[in-house]
Scaffold this active site. Sequence first.
Site, PDB file in Angstrom:
ATOM      1  N   ARG A  24       0.841  -1.205   0.000  1.00 30.80           N
ATOM      2  CA  ARG A  24       0.000   0.000   0.000  1.00 30.80           C
ATOM      3  C   ARG A  24       0.876   1.254   0.000  1.00 30.80           C
ATOM      4  O   ARG A  24       0.549   2.254  -0.632  1.00 30.80           O
ATOM      5  CB  ARG A  24      -0.956   0.011   1.195  1.00 30.80           C
ATOM      6  N   ARG A  42      13.065  -4.950   6.456  1.00 34.77           N
ATOM      7  CA  ARG A  42      11.931  -5.659   7.057  1.00 34.77           C
ATOM      8  C   ARG A  42      10.612  -5.199   6.435  1.00 34.77           C
ATOM      9  O   ARG A  42      10.521  -5.083   5.228  1.00 34.77           O
ATOM     10  CB  ARG A  42      11.923  -5.436   8.577  1.00 34.77           C
ATOM     11  N   ARG A  85      -1.800   8.254   9.607  1.00 35.84           N
ATOM     12  CA  ARG A  85      -1.925   6.830   9.266  1.00 35.84           C
ATOM     13  C   ARG A  85      -3.115   6.611   8.336  1.00 35.84           C
ATOM     14  O   ARG A  85      -4.230   7.079   8.613  1.00 35.84           O
ATOM     15  CB  ARG A  85      -2.099   6.003  10.546  1.00 35.84           C
ATOM     16  N   GLU A 181      -2.967  -0.211  15.488  1.00 37.43           N
ATOM     17  CA  GLU A 181      -1.747   0.622  15.577  1.00 37.43           C
ATOM     18  C   GLU A 181      -1.947   2.073  16.005  1.00 37.43           C
ATOM     19  O   GLU A 181      -0.977   2.756  16.363  1.00 37.43           O
ATOM     20  CB  GLU A 181      -0.993   0.633  14.227  1.00 37.43           C
ATOM     21  N   ASP A 203     -13.281  -2.366   6.672  1.00 31.32           N
ATOM     22  CA  ASP A 203     -13.234  -3.581   5.838  1.00 31.32           C
ATOM     23  C   ASP A 203     -14.195  -4.681   6.318  1.00 31.32           C
ATOM     24  O   ASP A 203     -14.055  -5.837   5.934  1.00 31.32           O
ATOM     25  CB  ASP A 203     -11.808  -4.115   5.721  1.00 31.32           C
TER      26      ASP A 203
HETATM   27  O1  R1X Z   1      -4.739  -2.322  12.105  1.00 37.42           O
HETATM   28  C1  R1X Z   1      -5.115  -3.591  11.645  1.00 37.42           C
HETATM   29  C2  R1X Z   1      -3.980  -4.421  11.125  1.00 37.42           C
HETATM   30  O2  R1X Z   1      -2.861  -3.646  10.769  1.00 37.42           O
HETATM   31  C3  R1X Z   1      -6.094  -3.487  10.532  1.00 37.42           C
HETATM   32  O3  R1X Z   1      -5.790  -4.506   9.618  1.00 37.42           O
HETATM   33  C4  R1X Z   1      -4.515  -5.086   9.897  1.00 37.42           C
HETATM   34  C5  R1X Z   1      -4.641  -6.558   9.998  1.00 37.42           C
HETATM   35  O4  R1X Z   1      -5.100  -7.091   8.777  1.00 37.42           O
END
Ligand code: R1X
Length: 241
Positions: A24, A42, A85, A181, A203
Site C-alpha cells: 500500500r 523488514r 496513518r 496501531e 473492511d
Molecule cells: O490495524 C489492523 C492491522 O494492521 C487493521 O488490519 C490489519 C490486519 O489485517
Amino acid sequence: MLTNLKVDPEQLPKRIIVCGDPKRAALIASKLTDYRSVGENREYHSYAGTWKGVEVAVVSHGVGSPGAAVCFEELAKGGAQVMIRVGTAGSYQKEITPGSLVISSSVARQDGLTSQLVPAGFPAVADRHVVEALAQAANKHEANLKVAEGITLTLDVFYNGVLEFPHKLYQKAGVLAVEMENSALFVICALRGVKAGSILAIDGYADADLLESYNPHTEEMAKAIEAEASIALDAVIQVEI
Ligand code: R1X
C-alpha cells in the site's frame, strides 16, 4: 541513518503518510510526483516525493503496535513533524458500513505497547489540526464516501484465543471501529511533539467471524483505500508545521 528503517534522515520529508502494508505504501507513493524509494528494511518500506508541490514521505509500519512503534519512533527521530496513518479497521457500529471511512479523533488504549510507555490514564489523542485537515479534505473529496469521526479502539489481537474480544463493551460505549496501531501512533507522537492523525477504511464488521468472512481484498475496499490515501495526502500538506 535510522537503524530499522534504513533511511537517511536527510532524505526524509517532515510530512509523512504511514500505513501498515508495504504494497500500500508503494501504491500511495506512486501517486506522488518524482517519487523514489528512500529505504527498505523488514516491513518498513519508505518513499519520498511531492504532492501538489509539497515534499511528502510514505512509510509502511507493518501489523501491530510494537513493530509500528519502532517505525514511528525512528520517523520522529528523523525529523517528522506530521504523521497521518492511512489504515483499515473493523466497524463497531451498524451505520459505519464496509467501504466507508472513519477519522480517528482519539483511541481507547487496549494495546500492550503503550502501557509500557506511559501510565494507564494517559490519553491517546490525534492532533486537532490534523483531524480538522482530514475532515476538510474528506469533505472536498470527489468519491463522496461516507465519513465518520470519533473514538476508535486499538487492540493487539486479530484472531482471538480463549478470551472473549471486548467488542460489546466498546460498541456500547459508542466506539466506532477497531484496529491495531493508532494507539502507538498517537501516544508516541504526543511524547515526541509530532502532530498525528489517522483515517481508516472499514473492511467489515469487527464481530463477524473473521476466519469465515474477513476479506479486505475487494473492489469496494480498493476504492475506499484509494480515497483515504488522497484525503490523507491533501490533509498532510495542509497542516502547519
Ligand atoms: O490495524 C489492523 C492491522 O494492521 C487493521 O488490519 C490489519 C490486519 O489485517
